[in-house]
Design an enzyme around this catalytic site. Sequence first.
Site, PDB file in Angstrom:
ATOM      1  N   ALA A  99      29.611  20.765  70.496  1.00 62.96           N
ATOM      2  CA  ALA A  99      29.764  21.780  69.456  1.00 62.96           C
ATOM      3  C   ALA A  99      28.995  23.021  69.883  1.00 62.96           C
ATOM      4  CB  ALA A  99      29.232  21.270  68.117  1.00 62.96           C
ATOM      5  N   CYS A 100      29.695  24.150  70.014  1.00 61.71           N
ATOM      6  CA  CYS A 100      29.042  25.389  70.450  1.00 61.71           C
ATOM      7  C   CYS A 100      28.931  26.357  69.268  1.00 61.71           C
ATOM      8  CB  CYS A 100      29.797  25.997  71.630  1.00 61.71           C
ATOM      9  SG  CYS A 100      31.485  26.487  71.259  1.00 61.71           S
ATOM     10  N   PRO A 101      28.236  27.479  69.439  1.00 61.17           N
ATOM     11  CA  PRO A 101      27.954  28.349  68.290  1.00 61.17           C
ATOM     12  C   PRO A 101      29.200  28.796  67.509  1.00 61.17           C
ATOM     13  CG  PRO A 101      26.628  29.012  70.153  1.00 61.17           C
ATOM     14  CD  PRO A 101      27.569  27.958  70.649  1.00 61.17           C
ATOM     15  N   THR A 102      30.276  29.149  68.206  1.00 56.23           N
ATOM     16  CA  THR A 102      31.464  29.596  67.469  1.00 56.23           C
ATOM     17  C   THR A 102      32.539  28.517  67.389  1.00 56.23           C
ATOM     18  OG1 THR A 102      32.450  30.482  69.462  1.00 56.23           O
ATOM     19  CG2 THR A 102      31.162  32.013  68.142  1.00 56.23           C
TER      20      THR A 102
ATOM     21  N   THR B  93      33.089  24.392  73.345  1.00 57.12           N
ATOM     22  CA  THR B  93      33.160  23.043  72.776  1.00 57.12           C
ATOM     23  C   THR B  93      34.200  22.223  73.539  1.00 57.12           C
ATOM     24  OG1 THR B  93      32.586  23.890  70.590  1.00 57.12           O
ATOM     25  CG2 THR B  93      33.717  21.758  70.654  1.00 57.12           C
TER      26      THR B  93
END
Lengths: 141, 104
Positions: B8-11, B16
């Site tokens: 899971a990445c920031p955006t 991701t």
Amino acid sequence: MLTTKELISLDNHSSSKDEIITQLVELAYKQKKISDLAGFTEAIYRREAEFSTALGMSIAMPHGQSDTVREPFVIFARTEEPIQWDQNQVQLIFMIGVPLANRSDTHMKIIASLSKKLLDESFRQSLLESGIDDALRLMQL
Amino acid sequence: MKIVGVTACPTGIAHTYMAQEALEKKAKEMGHVCHIETQGSIGIENKLSKKEIKEADVVLLAVEVAIEGMERFEGKKIIRKSIGECIANTQGIIFDVIAEVENS
């Protein structure tokens, strides 16, 4: 379509990260993909600040999620010479814009599958060598 | 070795999915079983089953944001890595994970 011919920039002469970000944001604005230059630029840099979107493989994927985005888009730029992007040298730049609301899963899935495809060396090689028509075809996933 | 994980990445837009693909491919190449769940803009995809979690030797979390379902991993060996490293240095990350499991 997320990428059109107008959203592809081959043989780009930019020589720095900041220069190409500015240029591609302007292109998005001219093509009416975003409503506000400063707002979208800020979204791009806010994301870059989390961690660099250049993670090797000659790729950078600056992306902004913002209500300044009118419709989702992917710009593909290829620089004439590799440019320094934080810790990495990059030549293939994909600028992605998505709105905060009203975005379809379909578009998000296309962007996800492009991200996965970029891990494939032969795909990257094709993008490095392609003319405009092939580049457009490669970007239609 | 059996690895399960979540990216899971920031955006939740690009990395991701890139990390998921990189980890699963490289782990398979290296002879391991690896299943990675993505929690991104499309929601949860490639969801881990109870059985997969139960059988896993290790849970690899490459998450830059809070994720759903952490309670599923209670009692499991959890290793956290940065999502950027998982993409830039996939093989090194998998070596690290395996070494850490074997030494624990």
